[in-house]
Motif scaffolding. Structure first.
Motif, PDB file in Angstrom:
ATOM      1  N   ALA A 179       0.682  -0.682   0.025  1.00 36.28           N
ATOM      2  CA  ALA A 179      -0.268   0.284  -0.252  1.00 36.28           C
ATOM      3  C   ALA A 179       0.640   1.029  -0.090  1.00 36.28           C
ATOM      4  O   ALA A 179       0.234   2.686  -0.477  1.00 36.28           O
ATOM      5  N   GLY A 180       2.160   1.333   0.697  1.00 28.25           N
ATOM      6  CA  GLY A 180       2.947   2.315   0.078  1.00 28.25           C
ATOM      7  C   GLY A 180       2.111   3.378   1.572  1.00 28.25           C
ATOM      8  O   GLY A 180       1.982   3.431   2.910  1.00 28.25           O
ATOM      9  N   ASN A 181       2.242   5.089   0.831  1.00 24.81           N
ATOM     10  CA  ASN A 181       1.006   5.562   1.415  1.00 24.81           C
ATOM     11  C   ASN A 181      -0.472   5.244   1.229  1.00 24.81           C
ATOM     12  O   ASN A 181      -1.026   6.640   2.053  1.00 24.81           O
ATOM     13  N   GLY A 182      -0.704   4.601   0.506  1.00 26.48           N
ATOM     14  CA  GLY A 182      -2.415   4.820   0.148  1.00 26.48           C
ATOM     15  C   GLY A 182      -2.457   5.187  -1.035  1.00 26.48           C
ATOM     16  O   GLY A 182      -3.640   5.361  -1.860  1.00 26.48           O
ATOM     17  N   MET A 183      -1.522   5.781  -2.045  1.00 28.56           N
ATOM     18  CA  MET A 183      -1.950   5.932  -3.357  1.00 28.56           C
ATOM     19  C   MET A 183      -2.867   5.651  -4.249  1.00 28.56           C
ATOM     20  O   MET A 183      -3.702   5.882  -4.863  1.00 28.56           O
ATOM     21  N   MET A 184      -2.755   4.250  -4.097  1.00 23.86           N
ATOM     22  CA  MET A 184      -3.620   3.373  -5.654  1.00 23.86           C
ATOM     23  C   MET A 184      -4.730   3.577  -4.279  1.00 23.86           C
ATOM     24  O   MET A 184      -5.987   2.779  -5.416  1.00 23.86           O
ATOM     25  N   VAL A 185      -5.495   3.536  -3.923  1.00 24.79           N
ATOM     26  CA  VAL A 185      -6.959   3.215  -2.874  1.00 24.79           C
ATOM     27  C   VAL A 185      -7.442   4.670  -2.558  1.00 24.79           C
ATOM     28  O   VAL A 185      -7.967   4.054  -1.791  1.00 24.79           O
ATOM     29  N   PHE A 186      -7.192   5.261  -2.627  1.00 25.53           N
ATOM     30  CA  PHE A 186      -7.540   6.838  -2.718  1.00 25.53           C
ATOM     31  C   PHE A 186      -9.508   6.925  -2.696  1.00 25.53           C
ATOM     32  O   PHE A 186     -10.441   7.474  -2.242  1.00 25.53           O
ATOM     33  N   ASN A 187      -9.713   6.268  -3.871  1.00 29.37           N
ATOM     34  CA  ASN A 187     -10.921   6.723  -4.527  1.00 29.37           C
ATOM     35  C   ASN A 187     -11.749   5.613  -3.899  1.00 29.37           C
ATOM     36  O   ASN A 187     -12.822   5.443  -3.965  1.00 29.37           O
ATOM     37  N   VAL A 188     -11.537   4.822  -3.360  1.00 26.88           N
ATOM     38  CA  VAL A 188     -12.146   3.190  -2.113  1.00 26.88           C
ATOM     39  C   VAL A 188     -12.308   3.267  -1.105  1.00 26.88           C
ATOM     40  O   VAL A 188     -11.115   4.687   0.152  1.00 26.88           O
ATOM     41  N   PRO A 189     -13.554   3.394  -0.772  1.00 28.21           N
ATOM     42  CA  PRO A 189     -14.004   3.980   1.083  1.00 28.21           C
ATOM     43  C   PRO A 189     -13.407   3.531   2.192  1.00 28.21           C
ATOM     44  O   PRO A 189     -13.220   1.487   1.506  1.00 28.21           O
ATOM     45  N   SER A 190     -11.957   4.007   2.705  1.00 27.34           N
ATOM     46  CA  SER A 190     -11.739   3.325   3.342  1.00 27.34           C
ATOM     47  C   SER A 190     -12.138   1.688   4.297  1.00 27.34           C
ATOM     48  O   SER A 190     -11.198   1.320   4.421  1.00 27.34           O
ATOM     49  N   HIS A 191     -13.600   2.076   4.510  1.00 19.89           N
ATOM     50  CA  HIS A 191     -13.418   0.662   5.554  1.00 19.89           C
ATOM     51  C   HIS A 191     -13.402  -0.518   5.196  1.00 19.89           C
ATOM     52  O   HIS A 191     -14.035  -1.500   6.077  1.00 19.89           O
ATOM     53  N   LYS A 192     -13.566  -0.497   3.827  1.00 21.30           N
ATOM     54  CA  LYS A 192     -13.931  -1.391   2.993  1.00 21.30           C
ATOM     55  C   LYS A 192     -12.160  -2.422   3.194  1.00 21.30           C
ATOM     56  O   LYS A 192     -12.201  -3.516   2.494  1.00 21.30           O
ATOM     57  N   ILE A 193     -11.047  -1.282   3.155  1.00 23.64           N
ATOM     58  CA  ILE A 193      -9.446  -1.682   2.660  1.00 23.64           C
ATOM     59  C   ILE A 193      -8.976  -2.334   3.697  1.00 23.64           C
ATOM     60  O   ILE A 193      -9.028  -1.657   4.431  1.00 23.64           O
ATOM     61  N   THR A 194      -8.581  -3.351   3.367  1.00 24.23           N
ATOM     62  CA  THR A 194      -7.568  -4.432   4.192  1.00 24.23           C
ATOM     63  C   THR A 194      -6.167  -3.773   3.236  1.00 24.23           C
ATOM     64  O   THR A 194      -5.858  -3.460   2.144  1.00 24.23           O
ATOM     65  N   VAL A 195      -5.260  -2.865   4.151  1.00 27.70           N
ATOM     66  CA  VAL A 195      -3.656  -2.236   3.365  1.00 27.70           C
ATOM     67  C   VAL A 195      -2.891  -2.961   4.403  1.00 27.70           C
ATOM     68  O   VAL A 195      -2.509  -3.680   5.579  1.00 27.70           O
ATOM     69  N   ASN A 196      -1.381  -3.227   3.551  1.00 27.34           N
ATOM     70  CA  ASN A 196      -0.406  -3.864   4.090  1.00 27.34           C
ATOM     71  C   ASN A 196       0.821  -3.629   3.321  1.00 27.34           C
ATOM     72  O   ASN A 196       0.822  -2.837   2.723  1.00 27.34           O
ATOM     73  N   GLU A 197       1.921  -3.348   4.598  1.00 26.75           N
ATOM     74  CA  GLU A 197       2.880  -1.970   4.349  1.00 26.75           C
ATOM     75  C   GLU A 197       3.958  -2.229   5.247  1.00 26.75           C
ATOM     76  O   GLU A 197       4.240  -3.107   6.385  1.00 26.75           O
ATOM     77  N   LYS A 198       5.568  -3.352   4.533  1.00 27.33           N
ATOM     78  CA  LYS A 198       6.622  -3.005   5.324  1.00 27.33           C
ATOM     79  C   LYS A 198       7.534  -2.124   5.793  1.00 27.33           C
ATOM     80  O   LYS A 198       7.659  -2.571   7.115  1.00 27.33           O
ATOM     81  N   ASP A 199       7.605  -1.302   5.431  1.00 32.77           N
ATOM     82  CA  ASP A 199       8.047  -0.198   6.173  1.00 32.77           C
ATOM     83  C   ASP A 199       7.431   0.167   6.600  1.00 32.77           C
ATOM     84  O   ASP A 199       6.639   1.355   6.481  1.00 32.77           O
ATOM     85  N   SER A 200       8.327   1.135   7.930  1.00 36.25           N
ATOM     86  CA  SER A 200       7.551   1.084   8.915  1.00 36.25           C
ATOM     87  C   SER A 200       7.522   2.481   9.084  1.00 36.25           C
ATOM     88  O   SER A 200       5.584   2.868   9.933  1.00 36.25           O
ATOM     89  N   VAL A 201       7.451   3.876   9.106  1.00 37.32           N
ATOM     90  CA  VAL A 201       7.253   4.636   8.915  1.00 37.32           C
ATOM     91  C   VAL A 201       5.627   5.376   7.644  1.00 37.32           C
ATOM     92  O   VAL A 201       4.857   5.321   7.902  1.00 37.32           O
ATOM     93  N   ARG A 202       6.124   4.215   6.760  1.00 38.19           N
ATOM     94  CA  ARG A 202       4.671   4.441   5.653  1.00 38.19           C
ATOM     95  C   ARG A 202       3.539   3.527   6.747  1.00 38.19           C
ATOM     96  O   ARG A 202       2.020   3.683   5.991  1.00 38.19           O
TER      97      ARG A 202
END
Length: 276
Positions: A163-186
């Motif tokens: 997911a990074g910072n969420g760029m790919m899913v900015f227009n998908v309702p967030s309450h539906k989304i499971t995101v994954n990211e390894k980098d601690s800051v992002r």
């Protein structure tokens, strides 16, 4: 004291819309806190002065000032927020506001997203550090189209495995989304965006739990130890992550995946073993 984000790509804001937002804030308050980072600067007398640099929420800040608010709720991000990351978060915030504007058509939203993209300096340049950390950004118009593609089936659950910072899913309702990211800051940035679930695992590892209605991702590209999938040996990191994500999707689901490739084929119709 909150100072503007110097990497804010939008320099002009619609005054009528700001006044409308200001009246809404007057009645209901600020429902979503602004996002800032703290900067401590040494003063000439040796003391320390703290300022807070805005990352997301400039419209809310400007509207609050219109009605004379002296204090606003904020979330203070910690960790190493690079200039490129601040720019990306500002772009996501602006794009999300456009996508949530129900007064305009999808075509108009896309055009405004394109206009926003043309305002921004590149945040996709490759450097040794960004190659190692796989920190590239998807062009925001591509993200909009990817999100609309999966929104068309009204999914109840969506997975973004890189997911990074969420760029790919900015227009998908967030309450539906499971995101994954390894980098601690992002990862910290994602946890403040209201997503349904936030994972911190290798995107090549299976995602445990119910299958998802849709997948949206632009996985990092690079090499990875070869794995056998059926009768195919796959060594690309992006291919392995994509296959893993698809295995987490319902059979009748929908996937929007940006993946590196080419259009060179062997005589038998298979894609040639080469990368770009």
């Amino acid at each position: 004291r909150i100072v503007p984000n110097p990497y804010q790509p939008r320099k002009e804001f619609d005054e009528t819309a700001l006044k409308s937002l200001a009246e809404s804030i007057r009645q209901y308050g600020i429902l979503q806190p602004l996002t800032v980072t703290r900067k401590d600067v040494e003063k000439p007398d040796g003391g320390i002065q703290s300022t807070y640099e805005l990352i997301a929420g400039e419209r809310r800040l400007r509207a609050s000032r219109l009605i004379g608010l002296r204090e606003v709720p904020v979330v203070i991000r910690v960790g190493e927020q690079t200039d490129k990351m601040k720019l990306e978060l500002a772009i996501i915030e602006n794009a999300r506001e456009i996508s949530m504007d129900n007064s305009i058509t999808k075509e108009e939203k896309l055009q405004r997203i394109i206009d926003l993209y043309e305002l921004q300096p590149t945040i996709s340049m490759r450097s040794s550090t960004r190659i190692e950390d796989q920190q590239y950004s998807t062009p925001i118009p591509m993200s909009f189209v990817a999100g609309e593609f999966v929104n068309a089936i009204s999914p109840k659950s969506v997975l973004e495995p890189s997911a990074g910072n969420g760029m790919m899913v900015f227009n998908v309702p967030s309450h539906k989304i499971t995101v994954n990211e390894k980098d601690s800051v992002r990862l910290s940035n994602l946890r403040k965006q209201g997503f349904k679930q936030v994972f911190n695992q290798d995107g090549r590892d299976p995602f445990i739990g119910p299958k998802y209605d849709a997948i949206v991702t632009n996985p990092p590209f690079g090499s990875s130890p070869e794995k056998l999938y059926g009768r195919y040996r796959i060594s690309g990191l992006d291919e392995q992550m994509s296959i893993n994500a698809l295995e987490s999707m319902n059979d009748n689901g929908r996937a929007s995946i940006i993946i590196g490739g080419h259009m060179t084929y062997q005589p038998n119709g298979y894609v040639k073993s080469e990368r770009i």
